[in-house]
Design an enzyme around this catalytic site. Structure first.
Site, mmCIF file in Angstrom:
data_model
loop_
_atom_site.group_PDB
_atom_site.id
_atom_site.type_symbol
_atom_site.label_atom_id
_atom_site.label_comp_id
_atom_site.label_asym_id
_atom_site.label_seq_id
_atom_site.Cartn_x
_atom_site.Cartn_y
_atom_site.Cartn_z
ATOM 1 N N GLY A 13 -2.570 -8.049 -9.606
ATOM 2 C CA GLY A 13 -3.348 -6.415 -10.961
ATOM 3 C C GLY A 13 -4.755 -6.796 -10.583
ATOM 4 O O GLY A 13 -5.127 -6.526 -11.816
ATOM 5 N N VAL A 14 -5.554 -6.705 -9.668
ATOM 6 C CA VAL A 14 -6.937 -6.704 -9.736
ATOM 7 C C VAL A 14 -7.604 -5.406 -9.406
ATOM 8 O O VAL A 14 -8.550 -5.374 -9.025
ATOM 9 C CB VAL A 14 -7.449 -8.400 -8.840
ATOM 10 C CG1 VAL A 14 -7.355 -9.230 -9.818
ATOM 11 C CG2 VAL A 14 -7.052 -7.774 -7.002
ATOM 12 N N GLY A 15 -7.042 -4.592 -9.002
ATOM 13 C CA GLY A 15 -7.527 -2.940 -8.416
ATOM 14 C C GLY A 15 -7.349 -2.718 -6.279
ATOM 15 O O GLY A 15 -7.480 -1.726 -6.663
ATOM 16 N N THR A 17 -4.778 -1.564 -5.314
ATOM 17 C CA THR A 17 -4.258 -0.159 -5.757
ATOM 18 C C THR A 17 -5.271 1.248 -5.654
ATOM 19 O O THR A 17 -5.457 1.956 -5.382
ATOM 20 C CB THR A 17 -2.879 0.679 -6.060
ATOM 21 O OG1 THR A 17 -1.514 -0.961 -5.977
ATOM 22 C CG2 THR A 17 -2.259 1.323 -6.233
ATOM 23 N N LYS A 38 2.162 0.125 2.394
ATOM 24 C CA LYS A 38 2.041 -0.800 1.237
ATOM 25 C C LYS A 38 4.146 -1.920 1.922
ATOM 26 O O LYS A 38 4.731 -0.746 1.408
ATOM 27 C CB LYS A 38 2.768 -0.526 0.184
ATOM 28 C CG LYS A 38 3.345 -1.394 -0.670
ATOM 29 C CD LYS A 38 1.971 -2.081 -1.754
ATOM 30 C CE LYS A 38 2.405 -3.096 -2.414
ATOM 31 N NZ LYS A 38 1.547 -3.758 -3.708
ATOM 32 N N THR A 42 7.163 -4.869 -4.866
ATOM 33 C CA THR A 42 8.036 -5.950 -5.637
ATOM 34 C C THR A 42 8.132 -5.297 -7.302
ATOM 35 O O THR A 42 7.245 -4.168 -7.643
ATOM 36 C CB THR A 42 8.174 -7.072 -5.668
ATOM 37 O OG1 THR A 42 7.000 -7.542 -6.133
ATOM 38 C CG2 THR A 42 9.066 -7.453 -4.436
ATOM 39 N N GLY A 117 -1.595 -5.226 0.377
ATOM 40 C CA GLY A 117 -0.744 -6.617 0.052
ATOM 41 C C GLY A 117 -0.190 -6.344 -0.747
ATOM 42 O O GLY A 117 0.673 -5.580 -1.803
ATOM 43 N N GLY A 119 -0.233 -8.961 -4.038
ATOM 44 C CA GLY A 119 -1.097 -10.249 -5.064
ATOM 45 C C GLY A 119 -1.826 -10.439 -3.851
ATOM 46 O O GLY A 119 -2.708 -10.058 -3.945
ATOM 47 N N TYR A 207 -15.537 0.854 -14.982
ATOM 48 C CA TYR A 207 -13.993 1.206 -15.731
ATOM 49 C C TYR A 207 -14.238 2.552 -15.468
ATOM 50 O O TYR A 207 -14.890 2.713 -16.551
ATOM 51 C CB TYR A 207 -13.558 0.802 -16.891
ATOM 52 C CG TYR A 207 -12.725 0.778 -17.479
ATOM 53 C CD1 TYR A 207 -12.113 -0.124 -17.720
ATOM 54 C CD2 TYR A 207 -12.981 2.133 -19.166
ATOM 55 C CE1 TYR A 207 -10.641 0.532 -18.636
ATOM 56 C CE2 TYR A 207 -11.700 1.879 -19.686
ATOM 57 C CZ TYR A 207 -10.286 1.523 -19.621
ATOM 58 O OH TYR A 207 -9.633 1.758 -20.291
HETATM 59 N N1 LIG Z 1 -11.155 0.803 -12.401
HETATM 60 C C1 LIG Z 1 -11.245 1.226 -13.036
HETATM 61 N N2 LIG Z 1 -10.927 1.863 -14.059
HETATM 62 C C2 LIG Z 1 -9.488 1.289 -15.568
HETATM 63 N N3 LIG Z 1 -8.168 0.726 -14.610
HETATM 64 C C3 LIG Z 1 -8.133 0.386 -13.730
HETATM 65 C C4 LIG Z 1 -9.184 0.840 -12.943
HETATM 66 N N4 LIG Z 1 -8.826 0.168 -11.909
HETATM 67 C C5 LIG Z 1 -7.989 -0.083 -12.199
HETATM 68 N N5 LIG Z 1 -7.254 -0.359 -13.087
HETATM 69 C C6 LIG Z 1 -5.824 -0.650 -13.689
HETATM 70 O O1 LIG Z 1 -5.778 -1.565 -13.372
HETATM 71 C C7 LIG Z 1 -4.114 -2.165 -13.059
HETATM 72 C C8 LIG Z 1 -4.455 -3.089 -12.435
HETATM 73 O O2 LIG Z 1 -4.742 -1.855 -10.818
HETATM 74 P P1 LIG Z 1 -4.632 -1.654 -9.507
HETATM 75 O O3 LIG Z 1 -2.827 -1.197 -9.896
HETATM 76 O O4 LIG Z 1 -4.844 -1.073 -8.269
HETATM 77 O O5 LIG Z 1 -4.258 -3.854 -8.814
HETATM 78 P P2 LIG Z 1 -3.116 -4.292 -7.928
HETATM 79 O O6 LIG Z 1 -4.131 -5.513 -7.341
HETATM 80 O O7 LIG Z 1 -2.837 -3.400 -6.904
HETATM 81 O O8 LIG Z 1 -1.900 -4.733 -8.398
HETATM 82 P P3 LIG Z 1 -0.243 -5.453 -7.785
HETATM 83 O O9 LIG Z 1 -0.836 -6.878 -7.793
HETATM 84 O O10 LIG Z 1 0.965 -4.892 -9.210
HETATM 85 O O11 LIG Z 1 -1.054 -4.211 -6.605
HETATM 86 C C9 LIG Z 1 -3.402 -0.768 -13.318
HETATM 87 O O12 LIG Z 1 -3.662 -0.321 -13.928
HETATM 88 C C10 LIG Z 1 -4.963 0.643 -12.878
HETATM 89 O O13 LIG Z 1 -4.388 1.548 -13.681
HETATM 90 MG MG LIG Z 2 -1.251 -2.109 -5.654
#
Ligand SMILES: Nc1ncnc2c1ncn2[C@@H]1O[C@H](COP(=O)(O)OP(=O)(O)OP(=O)(O)O)[C@@H](O)[C@H]1O
Ligand SMILES: [Mg+2]
Length: 240
Positions: A13-15, A17, A38, A42, A117, A119, A207
């Site tokens: 959940g750190v961005g 994707t 991907k 999960t 990846g 996580g 953001y």
């Molecule tokens: N720059 C941003 N501005 C606003 N929301 C964001 C931003 N970046 C990410 N988010 C939001 O934060 C959440 C987590 O981002 P993301 O899904 O990219 O994380 P992840 O690392 O791919 O997660 P996972 O481990 O589930 O694959 C999502 O809901 C996404 O829409």
């Molecule tokens: Mg992701």
């Protein structure tokens, strides 16, 4: 010929994707044929009676990759757990040889292939096999996505340090601001990291209000914020 990049992160959940989609969209706009993968997703919900890999779907949309979701994401699980644990819970096993064969197929028909990846780097794909092992097997240099907030410096440096201990190649990291609220940490992290690591910061993503509606304009946001030169230079070296 290696042409892939592994998008890992400091946590779930750190961005990852958003970073992978932004890079994919920008590279596509620059004329690259962009492949995406991907390997395991999960926490999949159901759509039309089948498990739907949302990250893989976003990656496909952003990159314009024509492959079916089954190929982009060969392993999907319902439970939101690390891949090895989700697979064991369903009595199945992820086959690294399958992932490797599909990656070869995708990368051989695209100029650059972005692999997301799940996580962080040490999440297990198999009980004794992590995403770091997979990145090594597929010869993928890393781009690390880091949530730009308090606590990130430690998580990012641990990830970079461990990747370098494992002799993985690191192209850089991208800071992604996930929260709207003002944050002193987010405003000072990039500068602070300059004296803590020689790994380059490729960019800082602000953001984005109503991100869901703006997924198609990620290329513009990334164009303004991200330095692609280390990626393109590395790609040229690997080709020559
Ligand atoms: N720059 C941003 N501005 C606003 N929301 C964001 C931003 N970046 C990410 N988010 C939001 O934060 C959440 C987590 O981002 P993301 O899904 O990219 O994380 P992840 O690392 O791919 O997660 P996972 O481990 O589930 O694959 C999502 O809901 C996404 O829409
Ligand atoms: Mg992701």
């Amino acid at each position: 010929m290696g042409n892939g990049i592994f998008i890992t992160g400091t946590d779930t959940g750190v961005g990852k994707t958003v970073v992978a989609c932004g890079l994919a969209a920008l590279l596509k706009d620059l004329g690259y044929r962009v492949g995406v993968m991907k390997p395991v997703e999960t926490g999949c919900g159901e759509r039309d009676g089948a498990l739907f890999p949302e990250d893989a779907f976003y990656l496909k949309e952003a990159s314009g990759c024509e492959l079916p979701l089954d190929k982009i994401c060969p392993y999907r699980f319902r439970v939101p757990l690390a891949p090895a644990i989700a697979a064991a819970g369903e009595g199945t096993r992820i086959e690294v040889s399958v992932l490797s064969r599909i990656y070869d197929e995708i990368s051989s028909t695209h100029d650059i292939t972005l692999v997301e990846g799940a996580g962080g780097l040490l999440v297990p794909v198999l009980p004794h096999y992590t995403y770091a092992d997979l990145a090594r097997l597929l010869k993928l240099p890393l781009v690390v996505a880091a949530a730009n907030r308090l606590g990130m410096i430690n998580h990012l440096l641990l990830t970079l340090e461990h990747a370098s201990c494992l002799q993985l190649s690191i192209l850089g990291y991208i800071l992604d601001r996930l929260e709207r609220a003002p944050s002193l940490a987010a405003e000072t992290n990039r500068e602070a990291l300059l004296s803590l690591t020689a790994v380059p910061c490729l960019g800082e993503i602000p953001y984005v209000e109503e991100l869901e509606a703006k997924r198609t304009s990620l290329a513009d946001i990334f164009k303004a914020q991200v330095d692609l030169r280390p990626l393109e230079t590395d790609l040229r070296h690997r080709r020559s």
